[in-house]
Write an enzyme that holds these catalytic residues in place. Structure first.
Site, PDB file in Angstrom:
ATOM      1  N   GLU A 133      -3.571   2.171  -0.179  1.00 52.71           N
ATOM      2  CA  GLU A 133      -5.008   1.386  -0.143  1.00 52.71           C
ATOM      3  C   GLU A 133      -5.364   0.831   1.210  1.00 52.71           C
ATOM      4  OE1 GLU A 133      -6.314  -1.034  -3.216  1.00 52.71           O
ATOM      5  OE2 GLU A 133      -7.437  -2.349  -1.481  1.00 52.71           O
TER       6      GLU A 133
ATOM      7  N   GLU B 107      -1.480  -5.094  -5.911  1.00 53.54           N
ATOM      8  CA  GLU B 107      -1.184  -6.179  -4.647  1.00 53.54           C
ATOM      9  C   GLU B 107      -0.755  -7.531  -5.246  1.00 53.54           C
ATOM     10  OE1 GLU B 107      -5.102  -6.532  -2.742  1.00 53.54           O
ATOM     11  OE2 GLU B 107      -4.823  -4.768  -1.253  1.00 53.54           O
TER      12      GLU B 107
END
Length: 472
Positions: free
Chosen positions: A390, A298
């Protein structure tokens, strides 16, 4: 770890296939079209179209139909090439579904805009033949038992065997993930929590449950780099990742190796570590067919240009050892395609990573990321190969109550677009996103209703539905 992303198919309207302008295109003898509006909102809608060939095999096809309302426009479509002139919509087959055998189907979808009512198209023609659901003979009486001359239905039952046994080595084809037969597939599965904290949750019993009871296609291994992760003991964490790859392989699941960068958010901070780690795991696992590499979880607080620079330095390291594996690149704004930073997918489309066989990550948390995220994902899906590496059913913190309505909307959308996903998390963490109740990992039951959280029961019900992996 957890964070963003959203997509809501905004606007869906016309769908059609018309014979390809090619002398080799064959005429269809009979066909059926199943048209379903899957979502509607003011000014727009999303629809799915499934075409079934009930006649002789066709090589090169097009479906054509007319919008019943002049205010209906196709905004974007997927799994085929879409065009619209006035009210006439034409959809032609993509490289991977251009040939339709007898009984074969092509599944497509689109987002459309509308200025008023949203009537359903009533006339579809495949290669110039009106789709009536029949083979050219009178439609059979539905009360009659089927006979030897009745039109065949779809003849592509789900393939048997483990996900890896059926699909083999994966690759990116166009904007989709494809199997060894060059057919698009969707992988559905679970992500670990940080293996530095919840390693006890990942053992023979839990992976058996994941493969057999949950029927998971995918096991994502979240190896944090900071936060007491890889940087504290590179050799130990590398070894543990490799052992989990082996355990997934033994059970026929794909393993996604997640280089879980989160804080700091600039992946270039870990560039040297990434090169060392991926050189090692790629060399060790190069001969395996079940490995997918996710090179930056991320990215946050960093530009797309910086993420792209990182990716173009790490990807060649993997390719030097493993030239065939799929690689997934994180995106701006906690892998939200930039939405959480006020940007969009357009910066990636305008300046893509200079590499092949790659996909781009998208993350969302259903209680925090809704319509504008879903709209972004829907638009981007027709331009970029995407994988939701995710997502959570709760808020972006990983906690709070499960948002069932938003989670359902998200998974329905991913299923419609054929985008793979991994849920956060297959763990007994004391937080709403965890699939297992606290203390579960001290036992041997990872599947029964007694050990599943509300989120876990919901996700298991979605992941465990039968796969339909095409093999021809």
């Amino acid at each position: 770890m957890r964070r963003l992303i959203a997509l809501l198919a905004a606007c869906v309207t016309a769908l059609g296939l018309v014979a390809l302008a090619s002398p080799t295109a064959s005429a269809a003898v009979g066909c059926r079209v199943d048209y379903t509006v899957t979502n509607q909102w003011q000014g727009g809608f999303q629809a799915n179209v499934k075409v079934t060939n009930l006649g002789d095999p066709v090589s090169g096809w097009a479906l054509k139909f007319t919008m019943p309302d002049a205010g209906q426009k196709v905004v974007q479509g997927w799994s085929a090439t879409w065009s619209q002139t006035g009210s006439a919509v034409t959809v032609t087959g993509a490289d991977w579904n251009r040939t339709l055998a007898t009984g074969a189907t092509a599944d497509m979808g689109f987002v459309g805009s509308t200025t008023g009512a949203n009537p359903k198209p009533s006339a579809f023609a495949l290669n110039g033949v009106t789709c009536t659901g029949a083979t050219g003979e009178p439609s059979p009486d539905p009360t009659d038992p089927p006979g030897p001359t009745d039109p065949p239905g779809p003849t592509d039952p789900p393939a048997t065997g483990t996900p890896v046994a059926v699909n083999g080595q994966l690759r990116v084809c166009g904007v989709r993930l494809c199997n060894q037969y060059d057919r698009p597939i969707q992988l559905r599965g679970m992500s670990t929590h940080g293996i530095q904290w919840f390693d006890q949750c990942y053992n023979g019993a839990s992976l058996d449950a994941l493969a057999k009871d949950w029927k998971s296609d995918l096991f994502r291994v979240a190896m944090y780099v900071q936060e007491n992760g890889y940087e504290t003991d590179p050799a130990r964490f590398t070894s543990r990742v490799n052992s989990l790859v082996d355990m997934a392989e033994a059970r026929g699941m794909y393993a996604m190796i997640d280089f879980h960068t989160l804080t700091p958010g600039d992946p270039n901070y870990n560039l040297s570590r990434a090169k060392t780690f991926f050189a090692s795991v790629a060399a060790r696992n190069a001969d395996k067919k079940n490995v997918i590499y996710e090179i930056a979880n991320e990215p946050n607080g960093v530009s797309w240009a910086a993420i792209k620079t990182y990716a173009e330095q790490v990807i060649p390291v993997i390719r030097a050892a493993d030239p065939d594996a799929v690689i997934i690149v994180g995106t701006r704004g906690w892998s939200s395609l930039g939405v959480s930073d006020g940007s969009s997918e357009s910066e990636i489309i305008a300046n893509p990573v200079n590499a092949t066989n790659i996909m781009y990550a998208f993350h969302f948390y259903a209680a925090s990321h809704k319509d504008n995220y879903r709209a972004t994902l829907s638009r981007a899906a027709s331009k970029l190969p995407l994988f939701v590496t995710e997502f959570g059913t709760v808020s972006a913190t990983g906690g709070g109550a499960m948002d069932r309505a938003s989670s359902t909307a998200w998974l329905d959308l991913l299923d419609q677009l054929g985008i793979g996903y991994a849920n956060w998390t297959f763990s007994d963490a004391n937080e709403g996103s965890a699939a297992l109740k606290p203390g579960t990992c001290r036992g041997s039951d990872y599947s029964s209703s007694g050990v599943l959280t509300e989120s876990g029961a919901f996700i298991k019900s979605r992941v465990s539905t039968p796969d339909s992996f095409p093999t021809s």
